[in-house]
Design an enzyme around this catalytic site. Structure first.
Site, PDB file in Angstrom:
ATOM      1  N   GLU A  13      15.651 -23.763 -43.756  1.00 47.72           N
ATOM      2  CA  GLU A  13      16.753 -24.337 -44.521  1.00 47.72           C
ATOM      3  C   GLU A  13      16.269 -25.279 -45.623  1.00 47.72           C
ATOM      4  O   GLU A  13      16.980 -25.494 -46.604  1.00 47.72           O
ATOM      5  CB  GLU A  13      17.736 -25.046 -43.581  1.00 47.72           C
ATOM      6  CG  GLU A  13      18.497 -24.042 -42.720  1.00 47.72           C
ATOM      7  CD  GLU A  13      19.348 -24.662 -41.624  1.00 47.72           C
ATOM      8  OE1 GLU A  13      20.400 -24.121 -41.308  1.00 47.72           O
ATOM      9  OE2 GLU A  13      18.934 -25.709 -41.059  1.00 47.72           O
ATOM     10  N   MET A 173      25.214 -26.568 -35.387  1.00 50.71           N
ATOM     11  CA  MET A 173      24.650 -27.375 -34.303  1.00 50.71           C
ATOM     12  C   MET A 173      24.200 -28.783 -34.713  1.00 50.71           C
ATOM     13  O   MET A 173      23.555 -29.456 -33.915  1.00 50.71           O
ATOM     14  CB  MET A 173      23.492 -26.605 -33.650  1.00 50.71           C
ATOM     15  CG  MET A 173      23.923 -25.240 -33.105  1.00 50.71           C
ATOM     16  SD  MET A 173      22.601 -24.299 -32.318  1.00 50.71           S
ATOM     17  CE  MET A 173      22.298 -25.266 -30.855  1.00 50.71           C
ATOM     18  N   ASP A 197      26.222 -15.620 -39.772  1.00 51.65           N
ATOM     19  CA  ASP A 197      26.708 -14.724 -38.700  1.00 51.65           C
ATOM     20  C   ASP A 197      28.153 -15.118 -38.415  1.00 51.65           C
ATOM     21  O   ASP A 197      28.642 -16.105 -38.961  1.00 51.65           O
ATOM     22  CB  ASP A 197      25.852 -14.902 -37.433  1.00 51.65           C
ATOM     23  CG  ASP A 197      25.867 -16.339 -36.935  1.00 51.65           C
ATOM     24  OD1 ASP A 197      24.976 -17.113 -37.330  1.00 51.65           O
ATOM     25  OD2 ASP A 197      26.810 -16.716 -36.211  1.00 51.65           O
TER      26      ASP A 197
HETATM   27  N1  ADE Z   1      24.364 -21.700 -36.891  1.00 51.44           N
HETATM   28  C1  ADE Z   1      24.457 -20.486 -37.469  1.00 51.44           C
HETATM   29  N2  ADE Z   1      25.080 -19.628 -36.656  1.00 51.44           N
HETATM   30  C2  ADE Z   1      25.395 -20.302 -35.541  1.00 51.44           C
HETATM   31  C3  ADE Z   1      26.034 -19.956 -34.321  1.00 51.44           C
HETATM   32  N3  ADE Z   1      26.494 -18.727 -34.100  1.00 51.44           N
HETATM   33  N4  ADE Z   1      26.174 -20.917 -33.376  1.00 51.44           N
HETATM   34  C4  ADE Z   1      25.710 -22.159 -33.596  1.00 51.44           C
HETATM   35  N5  ADE Z   1      25.101 -22.543 -34.723  1.00 51.44           N
HETATM   36  C5  ADE Z   1      24.944 -21.626 -35.692  1.00 51.44           C
END
Ligand code: ADE
Length: 231
Positions: A13, A173, A197
């Protein structure tokens, strides 16, 4: 502004940020690396915290208290909840919450602890700068609620819980823990994420596939925001 902090969670990142800057001085502190540089006369410290709320809190606190940063920008990736968000799309948090903070056993709402708040708001001034930057550069970005927890979410059930309880548009997170630190220390902050995602069954696969490209989308936009801040 005296000094700007730019933070990510993972090396991927911040890599596109570091490759944009020159003459970077590396300082090690608390088992982490801090990258100090000057960019068009502006002092910047870049760091990635490692994944999760605890590491992110440590890094945000260090950037502010040890390195003297007085504004913080976060750049990274997130899982999309809002169905309009496709992989690679950008979201800026207007407020953030901790979806895994749970003392509902004592009658409190999800995400709440006494003397805290379910949501922490980001700086309106930085959001305005970010949206001006976007419209000047033809960048498409939405504003929304980001939910944070110490879980990589890869199930429709958990995703639905976070959407239903917190009305979240995306999840990740670190953001809310950075928000709590910046709010407590009175530091204006912006949380920007690009979707890697959609937090359901395929999330692990998509994350691996799109981490780098989405992280770069976010970082490229952050650099434009920095240019605008520094005008
Ligand atoms: N960061 C990117 N995708 C994530 C996911 N599915 N869960 C938690 N943090 C993320």
């Amino acid at each position: 502004m005296k000094k700007l902090a730019i933070m990510g969670a993972m090396e991927e990142e911040i890599e596109p940020l570091l490759s944009h800057f020159e003459n970077v001085k590396v300082t090690e502190f608390a088992k982490n690396k801090y990258y100090e540089l000057t960019y068009n006369g502006l002092e910047i410290v870049v760091a990635y915290s490692k994944i999760g709320k605890v590491f992110a809190s440590l890094t945000a606190s260090t950037l502010i208290e040890k390195f003297g940063c007085d504004t913080l920008l976060f750049s990274g990736v997130a899982g999309g909840i809002n169905p309009t968000l496709k992989i690679g799309d950008l979201i800026i948090a207007n407020k953030l919450c901790q979806h895994d903070l749970d003392i509902t056993a004592f009658g409190h709402p999800h995400g709440f602890v006494p003397e805290g708040a379910v949501y922490v708001e980001t700086s309106k001034e930085l959001r305005d700068i970010a949206f001006e930057t976007a419209s000047e550069n033809g960048i498409s970005v939405i504003e929304g609620i980001i939910a944070t927890g110490d879980q990589f979410v890869h199930s429709s059930e958990r995703k639905k819980f976070i959407e239903d309880v917190f009305e979240a548009d995306a999840l990740e997170m670190e953001g809310a823990s950075v928000a709590v630190v910046c709010n407590a220390l009175n530091i204006p902050f912006l949380i920007l994420r690009a979707i890697s995602d959609t937090a359901d069954m395929d999330a692990g696969f998509d994350f691996d596939e799109f981490l780098k490209s989405s992280a770069k989308n976010s970082a490229d936009y952050i650099i434009k925001i920095v240019d605008k801040i520094n005008k």
